[in-house]
Structure formats: C-alpha cells, structure tokens
Design a protein around this motif. Sequence first.
Motif, PDB file in Angstrom:
ATOM      1  N   ALA A  40       0.836  -1.200   0.000  1.00 49.50           N
ATOM      2  CA  ALA A  40       0.000   0.000   0.000  1.00 49.50           C
ATOM      3  C   ALA A  40       0.870   1.249   0.000  1.00 49.50           C
ATOM      4  N   ILE A  41       1.942   1.208   0.772  1.00 48.34           N
ATOM      5  CA  ILE A  41       2.851   2.358   0.831  1.00 48.34           C
ATOM      6  C   ILE A  41       3.586   2.528  -0.494  1.00 48.34           C
ATOM      7  N   VAL A  42       4.155   1.424  -1.017  1.00 45.05           N
ATOM      8  CA  VAL A  42       4.891   1.476  -2.281  1.00 45.05           C
ATOM      9  C   VAL A  42       3.956   1.847  -3.434  1.00 45.05           C
ATOM     10  N   GLY A  43       2.782   1.254  -3.455  1.00 49.85           N
ATOM     11  CA  GLY A  43       1.813   1.571  -4.508  1.00 49.85           C
ATOM     12  C   GLY A  43       1.422   3.038  -4.493  1.00 49.85           C
ATOM     13  N   GLY A  44       1.234   3.589  -3.305  1.00 52.56           N
ATOM     14  CA  GLY A  44       0.914   5.011  -3.195  1.00 52.56           C
ATOM     15  C   GLY A  44       2.053   5.887  -3.676  1.00 52.56           C
ATOM     16  N   TRP A  45       3.274   5.496  -3.336  1.00 51.35           N
ATOM     17  CA  TRP A  45       4.443   6.278  -3.740  1.00 51.35           C
ATOM     18  C   TRP A  45       4.629   6.222  -5.263  1.00 51.35           C
ATOM     19  N   ASN A  59     -10.942   4.486  -0.687  1.00 48.56           N
ATOM     20  CA  ASN A  59     -11.746   4.584  -1.904  1.00 48.56           C
ATOM     21  C   ASN A  59     -11.222   3.578  -2.918  1.00 48.56           C
ATOM     22  N   LEU A  60     -11.960   3.366  -3.979  1.00 48.21           N
ATOM     23  CA  LEU A  60     -11.621   2.323  -4.947  1.00 48.21           C
ATOM     24  C   LEU A  60     -10.281   2.575  -5.634  1.00 48.21           C
ATOM     25  N   GLY A  61     -10.018   3.799  -6.039  1.00 50.65           N
ATOM     26  CA  GLY A  61      -8.753   4.107  -6.709  1.00 50.65           C
ATOM     27  C   GLY A  61      -7.555   3.828  -5.815  1.00 50.65           C
ATOM     28  N   SER A  62      -7.642   4.234  -4.563  1.00 51.45           N
ATOM     29  CA  SER A  62      -6.558   3.982  -3.613  1.00 51.45           C
ATOM     30  C   SER A  62      -6.377   2.494  -3.382  1.00 51.45           C
ATOM     31  N   PHE A  63      -7.485   1.764  -3.322  1.00 50.49           N
ATOM     32  CA  PHE A  63      -7.406   0.326  -3.083  1.00 50.49           C
ATOM     33  C   PHE A  63      -6.738  -0.386  -4.250  1.00 50.49           C
ATOM     34  N   VAL A  64      -7.070   0.003  -5.467  1.00 49.21           N
ATOM     35  CA  VAL A  64      -6.452  -0.604  -6.652  1.00 49.21           C
ATOM     36  C   VAL A  64      -4.949  -0.343  -6.655  1.00 49.21           C
ATOM     37  N   ILE A  65      -4.549   0.884  -6.345  1.00 49.26           N
ATOM     38  CA  ILE A  65      -3.125   1.222  -6.299  1.00 49.26           C
ATOM     39  C   ILE A  65      -2.423   0.410  -5.221  1.00 49.26           C
ATOM     40  N   ALA A  66      -3.055   0.274  -4.053  1.00 52.88           N
ATOM     41  CA  ALA A  66      -2.456  -0.495  -2.959  1.00 52.88           C
ATOM     42  C   ALA A  66      -2.324  -1.972  -3.325  1.00 52.88           C
ATOM     43  N   VAL A  67      -3.328  -2.539  -3.982  1.00 53.96           N
ATOM     44  CA  VAL A  67      -3.269  -3.942  -4.393  1.00 53.96           C
ATOM     45  C   VAL A  67      -2.177  -4.148  -5.439  1.00 53.96           C
ATOM     46  N   LEU A  68      -2.059  -3.238  -6.396  1.00 51.46           N
ATOM     47  CA  LEU A  68      -0.998  -3.350  -7.400  1.00 51.46           C
ATOM     48  C   LEU A  68       0.385  -3.292  -6.747  1.00 51.46           C
ATOM     49  N   GLY A  69       0.547  -2.417  -5.782  1.00 45.56           N
ATOM     50  CA  GLY A  69       1.803  -2.356  -5.050  1.00 45.56           C
ATOM     51  C   GLY A  69       2.088  -3.645  -4.305  1.00 45.56           C
ATOM     52  N   ALA A  70       1.059  -4.229  -3.692  1.00 44.58           N
ATOM     53  CA  ALA A  70       1.228  -5.497  -2.975  1.00 44.58           C
ATOM     54  C   ALA A  70       1.557  -6.637  -3.932  1.00 44.58           C
ATOM     55  N   ILE A  71       0.956  -6.646  -5.119  1.00 45.76           N
ATOM     56  CA  ILE A  71       1.249  -7.679  -6.115  1.00 45.76           C
ATOM     57  C   ILE A  71       2.709  -7.571  -6.568  1.00 45.76           C
ATOM     58  N   ILE A  72       3.159  -6.352  -6.793  1.00 44.16           N
ATOM     59  CA  ILE A  72       4.560  -6.148  -7.197  1.00 44.16           C
ATOM     60  C   ILE A  72       5.501  -6.658  -6.111  1.00 44.16           C
TER      61      ILE A  72
END
Length: 82
Positions: A40-45, A59-72
């Motif tokens: 979540a931190i890396v995805g946000g950054w 919110n949905l946009g933040s959640f998608v970014i956080a999930v993408l960061g976690a997948i990476i």
Amino acid sequence: MGIIAWIVFGLLAGIVAKLIMPGRDPGGLIVTMIIGILGAIVGGWVGTALGFGSVDGFNLGSFVIAVLGAIILLGLYRIVKK
C-alpha cells in the motif's frame, strides 16, 4: 490516513494480492500481511510519482493502487526467496 487505517488498508490489499497470485509463499500469513502493508505504501508512492494518483483514503482508486503495489512486492518476494 492514520497508522491504524494504513495497517487495515494494507491488510486488505495483501489479502486481495494473495488471492490474485495464489501459491505457497515462505512466511505464511504474517509475511503476506506485511507485504500488503508495504505494498500500500509502495503503490501510493509509485502511483503518485507516475501521476496515477495516491493512496489518500478508503476509496476504490486507492485500493487498486495499494493492491498493485502489494502484487509487485509479492512477486519480488517470490523471486528473491527462490
């Protein structure tokens, strides 16, 4: 967001990332939760740096970014642990 909100948000992102990328990971649930929080931190950054948005609330946009960061991070963790 407060620290508790970041932790909860990261845990949820870690769970979704694990569902998207199933498999046996060394470390189990605890490592997955930590990867979710860091994701979540890396995805946000990364999202902010690339102009896609940031993790700025529940919110949905933040959640998608956080999930993408976690997948990476989960993918990198798997590569390093091999």
